[in-house]
Design a protein around this motif. Structure first.
Motif, PDB file in Angstrom:
ATOM      1  N   LEU A  75       0.797  -1.163  -0.378  1.00  0.00           N
ATOM      2  CA  LEU A  75      -0.096  -0.141  -0.206  1.00  0.00           C
ATOM      3  C   LEU A  75       0.809   1.055  -0.336  1.00  0.00           C
ATOM      4  O   LEU A  75       0.920   1.822  -0.658  1.00  0.00           O
ATOM      5  CB  LEU A  75      -0.764   0.034   0.931  1.00  0.00           C
ATOM      6  N   THR A  76       1.726   1.117   0.591  1.00  0.00           N
ATOM      7  CA  THR A  76       2.773   2.831   1.424  1.00  0.00           C
ATOM      8  C   THR A  76       3.682   2.606  -0.428  1.00  0.00           C
ATOM      9  O   THR A  76       3.291   3.657  -0.809  1.00  0.00           O
ATOM     10  CB  THR A  76       3.516   2.248   2.786  1.00  0.00           C
ATOM     11  N   LEU A  77       4.178   1.966  -1.032  1.00  0.00           N
ATOM     12  CA  LEU A  77       5.085   2.343  -1.804  1.00  0.00           C
ATOM     13  C   LEU A  77       3.949   1.827  -3.643  1.00  0.00           C
ATOM     14  O   LEU A  77       4.644   3.015  -4.292  1.00  0.00           O
ATOM     15  CB  LEU A  77       6.101   0.683  -1.893  1.00  0.00           C
ATOM     16  N   GLY A  78       2.836   1.319  -3.505  1.00  0.00           N
ATOM     17  CA  GLY A  78       2.170   1.980  -4.293  1.00  0.00           C
ATOM     18  C   GLY A  78       1.655   3.351  -4.289  1.00  0.00           C
ATOM     19  O   GLY A  78       1.564   3.894  -5.521  1.00  0.00           O
ATOM     20  N   ALA A  79       1.227   3.741  -3.617  1.00  0.00           N
ATOM     21  CA  ALA A  79       1.279   5.204  -3.427  1.00  0.00           C
ATOM     22  C   ALA A  79       2.173   5.990  -3.891  1.00  0.00           C
ATOM     23  O   ALA A  79       2.360   7.242  -4.392  1.00  0.00           O
ATOM     24  CB  ALA A  79       0.755   5.521  -1.703  1.00  0.00           C
ATOM     25  N   LEU A  80       3.565   5.617  -3.566  1.00  0.00           N
ATOM     26  CA  LEU A  80       5.041   6.563  -4.537  1.00  0.00           C
ATOM     27  C   LEU A  80       4.678   6.682  -5.753  1.00  0.00           C
ATOM     28  O   LEU A  80       5.411   7.106  -6.140  1.00  0.00           O
ATOM     29  CB  LEU A  80       5.796   5.962  -3.552  1.00  0.00           C
ATOM     30  N   GLY A  81       3.885   5.462  -6.989  1.00  0.00           N
ATOM     31  CA  GLY A  81       4.144   5.461  -7.517  1.00  0.00           C
ATOM     32  C   GLY A  81       4.465   3.631  -8.061  1.00  0.00           C
ATOM     33  O   GLY A  81       4.933   3.978  -9.651  1.00  0.00           O
ATOM     34  N   ALA A  82       5.381   2.579  -7.536  1.00  0.00           N
ATOM     35  CA  ALA A  82       5.789   1.703  -7.531  1.00  0.00           C
ATOM     36  C   ALA A  82       3.611   0.994  -8.008  1.00  0.00           C
ATOM     37  O   ALA A  82       3.247   1.031  -8.121  1.00  0.00           O
ATOM     38  CB  ALA A  82       6.330   1.359  -6.214  1.00  0.00           C
ATOM     39  N   ARG A  83       4.879  -0.306  -8.807  1.00  0.00           N
ATOM     40  CA  ARG A  83       4.307  -1.232  -9.287  1.00  0.00           C
ATOM     41  C   ARG A  83       4.267  -2.596  -8.255  1.00  0.00           C
ATOM     42  O   ARG A  83       5.138  -2.243  -8.901  1.00  0.00           O
ATOM     43  CB  ARG A  83       3.774  -2.125 -10.612  1.00  0.00           C
ATOM     44  N   ILE A  84       3.123  -2.871  -8.449  1.00  0.00           N
ATOM     45  CA  ILE A  84       3.607  -3.929  -6.987  1.00  0.00           C
ATOM     46  C   ILE A  84       2.848  -4.823  -7.793  1.00  0.00           C
ATOM     47  O   ILE A  84       2.261  -5.458  -7.993  1.00  0.00           O
ATOM     48  CB  ILE A  84       1.954  -3.671  -5.270  1.00  0.00           C
ATOM     49  N   VAL A  85       3.409  -6.289  -6.899  1.00  0.00           N
ATOM     50  CA  VAL A  85       3.658  -7.503  -7.289  1.00  0.00           C
ATOM     51  C   VAL A  85       4.200  -8.746  -6.616  1.00  0.00           C
ATOM     52  O   VAL A  85       5.002  -8.787  -6.078  1.00  0.00           O
ATOM     53  CB  VAL A  85       4.654  -7.947  -8.783  1.00  0.00           C
ATOM     54  N   PRO A  86       3.166  -8.788  -6.510  1.00  0.00           N
ATOM     55  CA  PRO A  86       2.855  -9.888  -5.083  1.00  0.00           C
ATOM     56  C   PRO A  86       3.845 -11.093  -5.223  1.00  0.00           C
ATOM     57  O   PRO A  86       3.824 -11.818  -6.756  1.00  0.00           O
ATOM     58  CB  PRO A  86       0.903 -10.439  -5.087  1.00  0.00           C
ATOM     59  N   ASP A  87       4.372 -10.949  -3.910  1.00  0.00           N
ATOM     60  CA  ASP A  87       5.572 -12.503  -4.493  1.00  0.00           C
ATOM     61  C   ASP A  87       5.105 -13.679  -4.240  1.00  0.00           C
ATOM     62  O   ASP A  87       3.707 -13.614  -3.399  1.00  0.00           O
ATOM     63  CB  ASP A  87       6.610 -12.565  -3.455  1.00  0.00           C
TER      64      ASP A  87
END
Length: 228
Positions: A75-87
């Motif tokens: 949630l936090t890093l996605g808000a910065l603009g990163a794409r989140i890829v579940p591990d």
């Protein structure tokens, strides 16, 4: 499911970065002697926030994908603009990096891809840009950490398999795998990963990002200045 904005607001660069982050409760275990069980996850998240923010500000970077199954970090890093890829649970670091690189190339088949450690809180966009420019001269290239034992960045040209071999003495393994070691002066912020209290003090002296600086002042200071 992937989420969050995927790209730099002004994507002038071509590189896609893959940043791995283990669950925060298990992250930065070697800081245990310097930071308590509540402080350590907060520091790990702050490191990752400053790393991702600096990477997205780098003119050579088009997008950043964070491979993690930690919901708070996602949630936090996605808000910065990163794409989140579940591990994938229990798959291990190198499997997560290879998976993240494949996910990038499903979207951008011709992308040059680089992995970047999540614990580079002093990262400077300009220094990262210089490292990526050097990496672009080779099919595969890597940057050793400040201790010259591990690796903080591994890069692969378009169409070239990443073949990550992180963990422990990864500098030697990457050399043996045929990757070229990047030799540059003045890129200390890209080499300064943080595993121990001494590493953290060195990063603070170099100049950490705002989130790590805040946590250092509030949390680490309360825990004794991350000594040990």
């Amino acid at each position: 499911m992937e989420g969050g904005p995927a790209t730099n607001a002004d994507p002038t660069g071509s590189w896609s970065l893959v940043v791995p982050l283990k669950p925060l409760v298990r992250a930065k275990s070697r800081l245990a002697g310097a930071a308590g069980p509540l402080v350590r996850p907060r520091l790990a998240l702050a490191f990752a926030q400053d790393t991702v923010a600096a990477a997205l500000a780098c003119p050579a970077v088009r997008d950043v994908s964070v491979v993690t199954d930690d919901p708070v970090a996602a949630l936090t890093l996605g808000a910065l603009g990163a794409r989140i890829v579940p591990d994938a649970p229990a798959a291990g670091l190198n499997a997560a990096l290879a998976y993240g690189a494949r996910a990038v190339r499903l979207r951008r088949p011709g992308a040059p891809v680089a992995t970047l450690n999540a614990d580079l809180p002093a990262l400077r966009p300009g220094e990262l840009s210089r490292v990526l420019a050097a990496a672009s001269e080779f099919p595969r290239a890597f940057l050793a950490d400040a201790a010259e034992i591990g690796t903080t960045l591994l890069a692969a040209a378009p169409g070239v398999e990443l073949r990550p071999a992180f963990g422990g003495a990864s500098r030697r393994r990457h050399l043996l795998s045929g990757a070229v070691e990047i030799q540059l002066d003045g890129v200390g912020s890209v080499r300064r990963d943080v595993d121990t209290g001494d590493d953290l003090r060195a990063a603070v002296e170099l100049g950490v990002g705002p989130r790590t600086a805040e946590r250092w002042a509030v949390d680490a200071g309360a825990a004794g200045g991350a000594g040990g």
